[in-house]
Write a protein that holds these residues in place. Structure first.
Motif, PDB file in Angstrom:
ATOM      1  N   LYS B  12      -3.144   9.541  -4.539  1.00 33.02           N
ATOM      2  CA  LYS B  12      -3.940   8.771  -3.331  1.00 33.02           C
ATOM      3  C   LYS B  12      -3.061   8.070  -2.548  1.00 33.02           C
ATOM      4  O   LYS B  12      -3.224   8.183  -1.343  1.00 33.02           O
ATOM      5  CB  LYS B  12      -4.908   7.623  -4.326  1.00 33.02           C
ATOM      6  N   ASN B  13      -2.109   7.460  -2.888  1.00 34.54           N
ATOM      7  CA  ASN B  13      -0.992   6.587  -2.112  1.00 34.54           C
ATOM      8  C   ASN B  13      -0.631   7.786  -1.031  1.00 34.54           C
ATOM      9  O   ASN B  13      -0.425   7.644   0.249  1.00 34.54           O
ATOM     10  CB  ASN B  13      -0.016   5.937  -2.732  1.00 34.54           C
ATOM     11  N   CYS B  16      -2.812   9.077   1.684  1.00 31.35           N
ATOM     12  CA  CYS B  16      -3.291   8.054   2.789  1.00 31.35           C
ATOM     13  C   CYS B  16      -1.946   7.894   3.460  1.00 31.35           C
ATOM     14  O   CYS B  16      -2.053   7.797   4.808  1.00 31.35           O
ATOM     15  CB  CYS B  16      -3.294   6.613   1.887  1.00 31.35           C
ATOM     16  N   ARG B  19      -1.973  10.510   6.212  1.00 32.95           N
ATOM     17  CA  ARG B  19      -2.925  10.015   7.205  1.00 32.95           C
ATOM     18  C   ARG B  19      -2.401   9.331   8.341  1.00 32.95           C
ATOM     19  O   ARG B  19      -2.440   9.383   9.507  1.00 32.95           O
ATOM     20  CB  ARG B  19      -4.407   9.715   6.604  1.00 32.95           C
ATOM     21  N   ASN B  20      -1.532   8.338   7.680  1.00 35.74           N
ATOM     22  CA  ASN B  20      -0.768   7.370   8.430  1.00 35.74           C
ATOM     23  C   ASN B  20      -0.093   8.030   9.417  1.00 35.74           C
ATOM     24  O   ASN B  20       0.272   7.952  10.538  1.00 35.74           O
ATOM     25  CB  ASN B  20      -0.127   6.167   7.861  1.00 35.74           C
ATOM     26  N   THR B  94       1.314  -0.611  -0.013  1.00 33.95           N
ATOM     27  CA  THR B  94       0.728   0.802  -0.215  1.00 33.95           C
ATOM     28  C   THR B  94       0.290   1.181   1.251  1.00 33.95           C
ATOM     29  O   THR B  94       0.234   0.526   1.964  1.00 33.95           O
ATOM     30  CB  THR B  94      -0.265   0.586  -0.954  1.00 33.95           C
ATOM     31  N   GLU B  96      -2.276   2.460   2.062  1.00 33.82           N
ATOM     32  CA  GLU B  96      -3.771   2.067   2.401  1.00 33.82           C
ATOM     33  C   GLU B  96      -3.596   0.706   3.108  1.00 33.82           C
ATOM     34  O   GLU B  96      -4.259   0.327   4.026  1.00 33.82           O
ATOM     35  CB  GLU B  96      -4.498   1.823   1.081  1.00 33.82           C
ATOM     36  N   GLN B  97      -2.768  -0.198   2.548  1.00 31.37           N
ATOM     37  CA  GLN B  97      -2.801  -1.614   3.164  1.00 31.37           C
ATOM     38  C   GLN B  97      -2.253  -1.433   4.570  1.00 31.37           C
ATOM     39  O   GLN B  97      -2.735  -1.976   5.568  1.00 31.37           O
ATOM     40  CB  GLN B  97      -1.893  -2.439   2.514  1.00 31.37           C
ATOM     41  N   THR B  99      -2.725   1.299   6.642  1.00 27.09           N
ATOM     42  CA  THR B  99      -3.776   1.723   7.332  1.00 27.09           C
ATOM     43  C   THR B  99      -4.695   0.789   7.935  1.00 27.09           C
ATOM     44  O   THR B  99      -4.802   0.566   9.134  1.00 27.09           O
ATOM     45  CB  THR B  99      -4.706   2.530   6.590  1.00 27.09           C
TER      46      THR B  99
END
Lengths: 112, 221
Positions: B12-13, B16, B19-20, B94, B96-97, B99
């Motif tokens: 998952k990381n 993400c 995507r970043n 992470t 997500e953070q 993003t």
């Protein structure tokens, strides 16, 4: 304590597989590379805490660390990487390429 | 019953982070993940960089700390746009953070984004944030054994900044040992010996950063 996030990721993967197999997991084997080590005791501690009340409760994790290898540029021999003793055991050369580190994998789940 | 999976963990990381990475590539924004022990001088290096070449590069900073926004305030005072992530105990950032933080600094309009990770030589190295390069800072007072003790972090670095080089005459620190150890882990590592406080050696780092930002922006044009 990045083991907590690793534990969370393992729980999600085991839960998905348990639903598919319609069975209760009892053990799982994780492997990791030497540059990305995971402490088995800490991982199990985090895993137990997060797994409480889920299908993963009671599942035991074992961690296998895959040795980092390097390939001698002089004689082509592949050997374990040791920063304190980087010489090739075959020819003594210290000129080598480090092979890619093994990824963090959920290798196998044992179900009841 | 045993089931062989060989499934990647932390995917998952990684998803993400991919995507970043695409976001940075599409916007021609060079993203650098800055990793070190606490107190090595990451914030001072970033602040000095913004002060000295902020007129040539639009720089934004994503700050990661367990508590407080002290670092975000420091880099803002130097002239950077910045956002603070308080991890509240977590020892690394992470993807997500990150993003979530990018829109807060308008990252798409910037030339360079520094992600200053939580001070820690272990955990941050396991989490790809979508950066184009990793910058590891090692300061002289920490000692010359750090690459040998934390090989994972140094093996994944693209740039090593040996900071507080102005203190080298006062501390038992072998530059030769550090360079030999990191070169065996990563032969093509860029190494700069700097002092963010006195400015010594910083020009080499600025030249590298500007060239890299220029190359990266040019790739898609």
């Amino acid at each position: 304590m990045h083991e907590t996030m690793v534990a969370q990721s393992i729980i999600e993967a085991i839960t998905a597989e348990a639903q598919k197999q319609q069975a209760r997991p009892i053990a799982a084997r994780i492997s990791c590379g030497q540059l990305n080590p995971i402490n088995e005791e800490v991982l199990n501690f985090a895993f137990e805490a997060i797994a409480k009340g889920t299908v993963c409760e009671g599942t035991k994790l074992t961690v296998v660390e895959i040795t980092l290898k390097c390939t001698c540029k002089k004689c082509g021999r592949t050997h374990g990487f040791d920063i304190y003793s980087p010489a090739c055991p075959g020819c003594g050369s210290t000129d080598f390429d480090i092979n890619p580190d093994a990824p963090l994998l959920l290798e196998e789940i044992e179900f009841e | 019953m045993k089931v062989a999976l060989n499934k990647k963990i932390l995917d998952k990381n990684t998803e993400c982070a991919i995507r970043n990475k695409a976001f940075f590539r599409d916007n021609k924004t060079l993203c650098l993940n800055v990793i070190s022990s606490p107190g090595s001088g990451k914030t001072t290096i970033i602040s000095k960089t913004v002060t000295d070449i902020g007129d040539k590069l639009k720089i934004g900073v994503v700050e990661g700390d367990i508590k407080t926004d002290i670092d975000a305030q420091k880099v803002r005072a130097a002239g950077a746009v910045a956002v603070q992530i308080e991890t509240r105990g977590a020892c690394h950032l992470t993807a997500e953070q990150v993003t979530g933080a990018l829109s807060a600094i308008g990252a798409g309009d910037l030339d360079v984004v520094f992600i200053e990770n939580v001070g820690n030589l272990v955990c941050p190295s396991a989490f790809d944030l979508g950066e184009q390069a990793r910058v590891v800072v090692l300061s002289v007072p920490e000692g010359d054994d750090k690459p040998a003790k934390y090989p994972g972090t140094f093996a994944k670095a693209d740039v090593l900044l040996i900071n507080k080089i102005d203190l080298i005459d006062y501390i038992d620190f072998s530059l030769d040992r550090v360079i030999a150890d990191v070169r065996s882990l990563k032969p093509k590592l860029e190494i700069f010996q700097v002092s963010a406080t006195t400015g010594e050696g910083m020009q080499g780092w600025y030249d590298w950063l500007q060239a890299r930002a220029r190359d990266f922006a040019g790739q898609k044009s």
